[in-house]
Design an enzyme around this catalytic site. Sequence first.
Site, PDB file in Angstrom:
ATOM      1  N   ALA A  18       5.983  10.607 -14.215  1.00 10.44           N
ATOM      2  CA  ALA A  18       4.879  10.846 -13.219  1.00 10.44           C
ATOM      3  C   ALA A  18       5.058  10.512 -12.023  1.00 10.44           C
ATOM      4  O   ALA A  18       5.858   9.445 -11.556  1.00 10.44           O
ATOM      5  CB  ALA A  18       3.618  10.344 -14.149  1.00 10.44           C
ATOM      6  N   GLY A  61       7.041   9.531 -18.332  1.00 12.88           N
ATOM      7  CA  GLY A  61       6.732  11.051 -18.649  1.00 12.88           C
ATOM      8  C   GLY A  61       8.041  12.041 -18.737  1.00 12.88           C
ATOM      9  O   GLY A  61       7.941  13.026 -19.460  1.00 12.88           O
ATOM     10  N   GLU A  64       9.000  11.931 -22.241  1.00 11.95           N
ATOM     11  CA  GLU A  64       8.089  12.326 -23.108  1.00 11.95           C
ATOM     12  C   GLU A  64       8.281  14.098 -22.976  1.00 11.95           C
ATOM     13  O   GLU A  64       8.146  14.729 -24.145  1.00 11.95           O
ATOM     14  CB  GLU A  64       6.681  12.019 -22.470  1.00 11.95           C
ATOM     15  CG  GLU A  64       6.530  10.518 -22.874  1.00 11.95           C
ATOM     16  CD  GLU A  64       5.086  10.070 -22.357  1.00 11.95           C
ATOM     17  OE1 GLU A  64       4.171   9.861 -23.162  1.00 11.95           O
ATOM     18  OE2 GLU A  64       4.932   9.789 -20.967  1.00 11.95           O
ATOM     19  N   GLU A  84       6.161   2.323 -18.353  1.00 13.52           N
ATOM     20  CA  GLU A  84       5.088   2.429 -17.873  1.00 13.52           C
ATOM     21  C   GLU A  84       4.295   0.885 -18.274  1.00 13.52           C
ATOM     22  O   GLU A  84       3.656   0.548 -17.446  1.00 13.52           O
ATOM     23  CB  GLU A  84       4.073   3.301 -18.860  1.00 13.52           C
ATOM     24  CG  GLU A  84       4.316   4.818 -18.297  1.00 13.52           C
ATOM     25  CD  GLU A  84       5.397   5.329 -19.524  1.00 13.52           C
ATOM     26  OE1 GLU A  84       5.433   6.767 -19.605  1.00 13.52           O
ATOM     27  OE2 GLU A  84       6.173   4.678 -19.869  1.00 13.52           O
TER      28      GLU A  84
END
Length: 130
Positions: A18, A61, A64, A84
């Site tokens: 992100a 992300g 993911e 994160e």
Amino acid sequence: QVRCMVLTGSSKAFAAGADISEMKSKQFEDCYRTDMFAEWQGVSKLKTPIIAAVSGYCLGGGCELAMMCDLMVCSESAKFGQPEINLGVIPGAGGTQRLTRIIGKSKAMYMNLTGEFISADEAYKSGLVA
């Protein structure tokens, strides 16, 4: 008719996750209410097989997103991680669940709670990539 899709990034990074600069000014409620990652879930719902071809960094992300694909392959330069925790948050797009299902609870907890990366070889040995 599309029979298969290949999702890839550059040689430097598949996806680094992100945009933290976009998120840093938001409060939890803003992120939760807008469901920032809802659009990504569509990847796992497609009927067309998707191959994540990973080279370089595949973090947060981005990792993911790669786990949402049907198959993940990687180059020797690939590095995987869920960093994160270093920002005081946990993976928000299913990383805690998908990673656990794929590589097992202990290794997933280690990656999620330390933020350490694993190499392409370790990813292969743990079953994260084919």
